[in-house]
Design a protein around this motif. Structure first.
Motif, short mmCIF file in Angstrom:
data_model
loop_
_atom_site.label_atom_id
_atom_site.label_comp_id
_atom_site.label_asym_id
_atom_site.label_seq_id
_atom_site.Cartn_x
_atom_site.Cartn_y
_atom_site.Cartn_z
N ASP A 128 57.19 63.91 -13.49
CA ASP A 128 56.86 62.25 -12.53
C ASP A 128 57.41 62.49 -11.38
O ASP A 128 56.74 62.40 -10.00
CB ASP A 128 57.59 61.02 -13.21
N THR A 129 58.58 63.28 -11.20
CA THR A 129 58.75 63.99 -9.61
C THR A 129 57.96 65.18 -9.43
O THR A 129 57.27 65.03 -7.95
CB THR A 129 60.07 64.68 -10.31
N ILE A 130 57.38 65.70 -9.64
CA ILE A 130 57.01 67.25 -9.00
C ILE A 130 55.44 66.23 -8.85
O ILE A 130 55.19 66.58 -7.77
CB ILE A 130 56.31 67.89 -10.10
N ASP A 131 54.65 65.02 -9.74
CA ASP A 131 53.37 63.78 -8.81
C ASP A 131 53.79 63.47 -7.97
O ASP A 131 52.64 63.45 -7.09
CB ASP A 131 53.01 63.26 -10.29
N MET A 132 55.67 62.85 -7.92
CA MET A 132 55.46 62.14 -6.69
C MET A 132 55.52 63.52 -5.79
O MET A 132 55.14 62.71 -4.10
CB MET A 132 57.09 61.19 -6.95
N VAL A 133 56.31 64.71 -5.42
CA VAL A 133 55.96 65.50 -4.41
C VAL A 133 54.45 66.30 -3.58
O VAL A 133 54.65 65.64 -2.24
CB VAL A 133 57.28 66.20 -5.03
N ARG A 134 53.53 65.89 -4.71
CA ARG A 134 52.56 66.20 -4.67
C ARG A 134 51.87 64.89 -4.16
O ARG A 134 50.83 64.66 -2.72
CB ARG A 134 51.76 66.60 -5.59
N GLN A 135 51.92 63.43 -3.85
CA GLN A 135 51.15 62.50 -4.02
C GLN A 135 52.17 61.90 -2.75
O GLN A 135 51.16 61.58 -1.56
CB GLN A 135 51.75 61.43 -4.59
N VAL A 136 53.09 61.94 -2.28
CA VAL A 136 54.31 61.92 -0.92
C VAL A 136 53.70 62.82 0.03
O VAL A 136 54.31 62.32 1.39
CB VAL A 136 55.49 61.32 -0.99
N LYS A 137 53.91 63.86 -0.67
CA LYS A 137 53.52 65.18 0.86
C LYS A 137 54.84 65.58 1.62
O LYS A 137 54.71 65.43 2.55
CB LYS A 137 52.13 65.27 1.70
N LEU A 156 60.02 72.13 -10.47
CA LEU A 156 60.21 71.12 -8.82
C LEU A 156 60.08 72.43 -7.37
O LEU A 156 59.40 71.65 -6.45
CB LEU A 156 61.10 70.29 -8.44
N LEU A 157 61.08 72.96 -7.42
CA LEU A 157 61.46 73.68 -5.84
C LEU A 157 60.19 74.50 -5.62
O LEU A 157 59.56 74.02 -4.51
CB LEU A 157 62.06 75.02 -6.36
N LYS A 158 59.81 74.67 -6.83
CA LYS A 158 58.12 74.99 -6.31
C LYS A 158 57.21 74.72 -5.63
O LYS A 158 56.50 74.66 -4.32
CB LYS A 158 57.86 75.98 -7.48
N THR A 159 57.21 73.54 -6.31
CA THR A 159 56.48 72.62 -5.86
C THR A 159 56.16 71.69 -4.59
O THR A 159 55.74 71.86 -3.54
CB THR A 159 56.26 71.34 -7.03
N VAL A 160 58.00 71.47 -4.09
CA VAL A 160 58.37 70.98 -2.99
C VAL A 160 57.93 72.22 -1.95
O VAL A 160 57.44 71.33 -0.62
CB VAL A 160 59.39 71.12 -2.90
N GLN A 161 58.28 73.79 -2.26
CA GLN A 161 58.00 74.72 -0.83
C GLN A 161 56.41 74.38 -0.71
O GLN A 161 56.12 75.11 0.34
CB GLN A 161 58.70 76.33 -1.43
N ASP A 162 55.68 74.41 -1.91
CA ASP A 162 54.27 74.49 -1.78
C ASP A 162 53.46 73.96 -0.74
O ASP A 162 52.86 73.61 0.43
CB ASP A 162 53.34 74.58 -2.88
#
Length: 474
Positions: free
Chosen positions: A353-362, A398-404
């Protein structure tokens, strides 16, 4: 030794200035004995509020006759500590051992500890038992009495300990040594009323106390007269500023008053709690020509279930709706955040869910942390503490998603010309200077030291992940 008298406002300020003069006599005597000006080193751990506190400590130290240095071989070393995560405490203990060895070789050396870590009773007991060579210990509530505490340190044999559990005092009109002559942090409030279940800050910083808007405006005007063009308004939750004042004022209203100050060119602030970010604040930011296009909006988790356990007082949907409104009203706004992985009871689906939020909020950037158990907080006694290997796996995902996502988000300004406040000569290439855009992104470009402290237009030529290489425009 415990100092308990508490005076208010101008009377206390005058009292502390008298102690500055008295401390100066002791430092002058030390200088005569050493045959040189004694040196001092202030090491800061933790947040920007700690950094601002360290500027106050440095200002008083310089006023009483010390020479500021960044070398821990100094005659006087102060650690301004953080206690948000346990590893911060362990770093302090490790470095203290090194200072103890140095003090054995230089008996005149003085060591002081202050900040949030000192507000923990167990820490004080450990220091008394195992680190008896420390000369002075004080906390977060009485930092304005530093000059008085210096005098006590010089006049007392053994450890001076002065810890207050809480205070309603606000004394700000004392010397300060800014790291940058052209920008400064400004404390607008102290403490926190939110009591997130993982966080020790309300216990070590106390309940919310707002400074009067008149005092804040007066301080900023004085800073501008001294060459400051950018201020950072600081508080644990700036969005709740003003609620406890005799004449309540909102944070949005304070910002409107700050913007009127002539000569001030940039306004930043942190930290904002999502539950208190008002529509009025969004509109003030939208219309402002001085408020920077950057908002730090801590998420902590993208799972509503975990957010409830954290006592964050908003849901996943609430946060997304707020971000949608921000993007709609201020399209060029850059948003950064804080995220914790491994909160008690967290499962892989919550991390999803957190990873999905990172992708949505950008997010333009996210500061990601492993959950740290802090004794005295509700979360520390919760069942279902997450195994370390499970936390690490979720953190890495999570960190990989944040970086990307952050790389994609930062590069959206490629090819634009934007204003940058030049902060310093680049420490790796002296032909370059380093500037900060309104959205908080860093840009490096050709320039000389005369540009430091100026705002200049820069063409964003190349994006390298989280920073730009640019060219200054005429």
């Amino acid at each position: 030794m415990k100092i308990t008298d508490k005076l208010a406002g101008a009377e206390e300020t005058a009292r502390q200035y008298s102690y500055i003069e008295k401390a100066k006599t002791y430092v002058d005597e030390l200088a005569r004995n050493l045959g040189r000006k004694p040196s001092c080193c202030v090491i800061t751990f933790g947040c920007q509020m700690n950094a601002r506190d360290s500027e106050k400590l440095s200002g008083i130290l310089e006023k009483v006759g010390y020479k500021l240095t960044e070398n821990e071989n100094a005659d006087f070393v102060i650690y301004n500590t953080c206690t948000v995560r346990d590893n911060a405490n362990q770093r302090v203990y490790g470095r203290l051992g090194h200072l103890g060895t140095m003090k054995k070789k230089n008996p005149h050396k003085k060591i002081a500890l202050c900040g949030c870590m000192m507000q923990e009773g167990a820490v004080i007991e450990k220091l008394k038992k195992s680190y008896g060579f420390v000369d002075l210990i004080f906390g977060t509530h009485n930092i304005y009495k530093f000059a008085e505490l210096l005098v006590c340190m010089f006049e007392t044999k053994g450890m001076v300990v002065d810890i207050w559990e809480d205070t309603d005092q606000i004394v700000e009109d004392l010397p300060s040594e800014r790291k940058y002559p052209f920008k400064s942090g400004i404390n607008i409030m102290f403490g926190c009323n939110n009591f997130c279940s993982y966080c020790i800050v309300p216990y070590v910083r106390g309940r919310e106390r707002s400074r009067s808007p008149q005092d804040i405006i007066k301080e900023i005007k004085a800073l501008v007269a001294d060459g400051v063009i950018e201020v950072m308004l600081l508080g644990q939750n700036v969005n709740s500023y003003g609620k406890n004042l005799d004449e309540p004022i909102s944070f949005a209203q304070l910002l409107e008053e700050v913007e009127k100050i002539e000569g001030l060119e940039r306004i930043r602030f942190m930290t904002s709690h999502p539950k208190d970010l008002s529509d009025d604040l969004i509109q003030v930011m939208k219309k402002s020509t001085k408020i920077c296009r950057h908002l730090h909006l801590p998420l902590q988790s993208g799972s509503t279930r975990i957010l409830k356990a954290m006592n964050r007082k908003y849901t996943r949907e609430d946060y997304l709706a707020l971000v949608s409104k921000l993007h709609r009203e201020i399209p060029d706004l850059s948003i950064t955040t804080d995220i914790i992985v491994g909160f008690p009871g967290e499962e892989p689906c919550d991390v999803d869910d957190t990873i999905d939020m990172v992708r949505q909020v950008k997010y333009d950037n996210a500061f990601t942390f492993l959950y740290s158990k802090r004794t005295g907080t509700p979360a520390a006694s919760m069942e279902n503490q997450v195994p370390e290997e499970v936390v690490k796996e979720g953190f890495d995902r999570l960190l990989k998603t944040v970086q990307d996502t952050a790389r994609e988000q930062v590069q959206r300004f490629l090819g634009q010309t934007m204003d940058a406040l030049v902060e310093e000569v680049n420490d790796q290439d002296s032909s370059l200077v380093t500037g900060r855009l309104s959205n908080n992104t860093i840009v490096h470009f050709k320039g000389d030291p005369s540009l430091v402290g100026k705002i200049v237009p820069v063409y964003l030529k190349e994006c390298h992940g989280f920073y730009y290489l640019g060219e200054m425009q005429p």
